[in-house]
Design an enzyme around this catalytic site. Structure first.
Site, PDB file in Angstrom:
ATOM      1  CG  PHE A 114      -1.966   1.010   1.221  1.00  0.00           C
ATOM      2  CD1 PHE A 114      -3.063   0.866   0.382  1.00  0.00           C
ATOM      3  CD2 PHE A 114      -1.884   2.142   2.015  1.00  0.00           C
ATOM      4  CE1 PHE A 114      -4.059   1.829   0.349  1.00  0.00           C
ATOM      5  CE2 PHE A 114      -2.879   3.102   1.983  1.00  0.00           C
ATOM      6  CZ  PHE A 114      -3.974   2.943   1.149  1.00  0.00           C
ATOM      7  CG  ASP A 185      -0.318  -3.218   6.226  1.00  0.00           C
ATOM      8  OD1 ASP A 185      -1.412  -3.613   6.674  1.00  0.00           O
ATOM      9  OD2 ASP A 185      -0.134  -2.062   5.799  1.00  0.00           O
ATOM     10  CE1 TYR A 210      -9.369   1.549   7.060  1.00  0.00           C
ATOM     11  CE2 TYR A 210      -8.596   2.527   9.109  1.00  0.00           C
ATOM     12  CZ  TYR A 210      -8.385   2.198   7.794  1.00  0.00           C
ATOM     13  OH  TYR A 210      -7.187   2.509   7.196  1.00  0.00           O
ATOM     14  CE  LYS A 211      -8.021  -1.442   4.756  1.00  0.00           C
ATOM     15  NZ  LYS A 211      -8.488  -0.497   3.762  1.00  0.00           N
ATOM     16  NE  ARG A 357     -10.364  -1.874  -3.484  1.00  0.00           N
ATOM     17  CZ  ARG A 357      -9.800  -1.489  -2.345  1.00  0.00           C
ATOM     18  NH1 ARG A 357      -8.642  -2.005  -1.973  1.00  0.00           N
ATOM     19  NH2 ARG A 357     -10.378  -0.594  -1.570  1.00  0.00           N
TER      20      ARG A 357
END
Ligand SMILES: Cc1ncc(COP(=O)(O)O)c(C=O)c1O
Length: 398
Positions: A114, A185, A210-211, A357
Site C-alpha cells: 500500500f 501489514d 475499520y475494514k 474491487r
C-alpha cells in the site's frame, strides 16, 4: 460448532436493498455499536468524566482490545496493542525493526504494498539518514530478492488492488534464513482470512480495524510485536502512554516492559467503544469458517461475472488460496462501471487505473447477495448503462 452466518448477518445494520461488497474498505455498522457508544458517551464520559480512565477501564482498553484482536490473528495475549492510525503503527514497526539488525541497510518491500506503507518508509529512512535503502521489487520477485543485505522484509500480506496473498510463513522463513526480520501489514487480512502470526514466526505486524473488523470509520490501528522482541524494541514514538509509569511524570523516557511500550498518546476511547462492540461478533465465529465461506462466495461471484460479462477481465489470482477475501475485475472504464453499479445499490469500489474491487465478507453476505450483484453488473454491461457522463466524474474517494 460451525459458525452460524445467518446469526452473524442479523447482527449488522445494512440498508434495505443494498448489496455491500466493500467491507474490504469499511465494514458496516454492528447493531450493538450504537448502544455501546451511547453507554460510553453518557454513562462513562457523561457521568464519570475524568474518573472514566480508572473506573471504566479506558486505560486498559488498548491492551484489552489488542488481546481480542490477537485471538483472530494468532497472536498470544500481551503481544498486540490498539491505538493511532495504521500508518503510525507502520512507522513504529519500521523504525523498530531495522534497529534490531543494525549492521544491515536494506529494507525490502514490493510494488504491491500500500502506498502509505512505502511513503512512511521513505519518510522514515530519509529522517534516519543512516544510509538505508528502500528496495522495492515486483511481488513475484520478493522471494528471490531476499539476501543477506536485507535487514527487514516489509510486506502487506494481501494486495489492496488485486487481492493477491503472499505466503507469510514461507517468506518469513526465507527472511529468517538470511538473518532478516519480517514485518507484515494485515490491513486486508485481519478478520478476513486465517492469520497465524506466532505460527509463521512473524516479527512485527500491524493492521487496521475499520475494514473486516467493522470498527467504524477512523477506528484505530493495532501493532503486534513477537514476544521475544518486545523487551528489545526501542519505541521511536516514545510517547508518555508507552512509558513504564506515565503518571510518575519522569523527565526521562523508560519504556513499559510489555507491548504497551508501543502505545503513544491518549487512545481514542469513543472509537474503541464501537470497535469493542464490533469484536463481540467475532466471539461467535471461527476464522476457518469465515475463510471457507469467503472462498465459496468469491468463487460464485467470479464464475457469475465471467459467464455474463465478457468485457471484464479477472485481475486477481484465479486460485482462491492465493487470494485474500477480495476479487478485482479490470475494465478501461472501471470507474464509470463502478459508479453505475453503486447507483443501482451494489457497492464496491475502484482503484486506479482500471480495477473494480469487490470484497467478500461472510459475516453479512450470502449467495443471494452475490447473485443479485452479478445480475445487476451483467445488465449494466449488456446495456452499456454505465456509459454516461455522470458516472465518469471522479469523486475525491473512489
Ligand atoms: C494495506 C494498508 N496499509 C496502510 C493503510 C493506511 O491506513 P491508515 O489510513 O489507517 O493509516 C491502508 C489503508 O487502507 C492499507 O490498506
Amino acid at each position: 460448532m460451525p459458525t452460524d452466518f445467518t446469526a452473524t448477518r442479523a447482527r449488522f445494520h445494512l440498508p434495505e436493498g443494498l448489496v455491500y461488497l466493500d467491507g474490504n474498505s469499511l465494514g458496516p455498522l454492528p447493531d450493538d455499536a450504537p448502544a455501546a457508544l451511547d453507554h460510553t458517551l453518557r454513562s462513562e464520559w457523561g457521568e464519570l468524566l475524568i474518573r472514566g480512565w480508572n473506573a471504566a477501564g479506558w486505560m486498559e482498553q488498548s491492551s484489552r482490545l489488542g488481546d481480542r484482536i490477537g485471538r483472530l490473528i494468532g497472536a498470544p495475549a500481551g503481544t498486540v496493542t490498539v491505538g493511532d492510525t495504521l500508518s503510525v503503527k507502520v512507522h513504529q514497526a519500521r523504525a523498530a525493526a531495522p534497529e534490531l539488525r543494525p549492521e544491515r541497510r536494506v529494507v525490502l518491500s514490493d510494488s504491491g504494498n500500500f502506498p502509505s506503507d512505502l511513503y512512511m518508509a521513505q519518510g522514515l529512512l530519509g529522517s534516519l539518514d543512516r544510509g538505508h535503502e528502500l528496495r522495492v521489487v515486483e511481488p513475484d520477485e520478493v522471494a528471490d530478492a531476499i539476501d543477506d543485505s536485507v535487514a527487514v522484509l516489509m510486506l502487506t500480506e494481501v494486495d489492496y488492488r488485486s487481492g493477491r496473498r503472499h505466503d507469510m510463513a514461507a517468506l518469513t522463513a526465507a527472511a529468517h534464513d538470511v538473518g532478516a526480520l519480517a514485518v507484515w501489514d494485515l490491513a486486508h487480512s485481519a478478520g478476513a482470512i486465517e492469520v497465524d502470526l506466532a505460527g509463521a514466526d512473524a516479527d512485527f505486524a500491524m493492521g487496521c480495524t475499520y475494514k473486516y473488523l467493522n470498527g467504524g470509520p477512523g477506528s484505530p490501528g493495532f501493532i503486534y510485536v513477537a514476544e521475544q522482541h518486545i523487551a528489545h524494541v526501542r519505541p521511536a514514538l516514545s510517547g508518555w502512554l508507552g512509558h513504564e509509569a506515565p503518571f510518575a511524570f519522569d523527565l526521562d523516557y523508560r519504556p513499559d516492559p510489555g507491548i504497551t511500550r508501543m502505545r503513544v498518546g491518549t487512545p481514542p476511547v469513543l472509537a474503541m467503544a464501537a470497535l469493542d462492540a464490533a469484536l463481540d461478533v467475532f466471539d461467535t465465529v471461527s476464522m476457518a469458517d469465515v475463510r471457507a465461506r469467503s472462498i465459496e462466495l468469491s468463487e460464485r461471484f467470479v464464475a457469475g461475472v465471467e459467464a455474463t460479462c465478457p468485457d471484464l477481465e479477472l485481475a486477481s489470482p484465479r486460485d482462491p488460496d492465493r487470494r485474500g477475501s477480495q476479487v478485482s475485475f479490470r475494465h478501461p472504464e472501471g470507474y464509470a462501471v463502478m459508479q453505475a453499479l453503486i447507483a443501482r445499490d451494489v457497492i464496491g469500489d475502484f482503484r486506479a487505473p482500471d480495477l473494480m474491487r469487490f470484497g467478500f465478507t461472510p459475516l453479512y453476505l450470502d449467495e443471494a447477495d452475490i447473485d443479485r450483484a452479478v445480475e445487476i453488473l451483467a445488465d449494466l454491461m449488456a446495456t452499456d448503462a454505465w456509459n454516461q457522463l455522470a458516472y465518469k466524474e471522479r469523486k475525491a474517494v473512489t
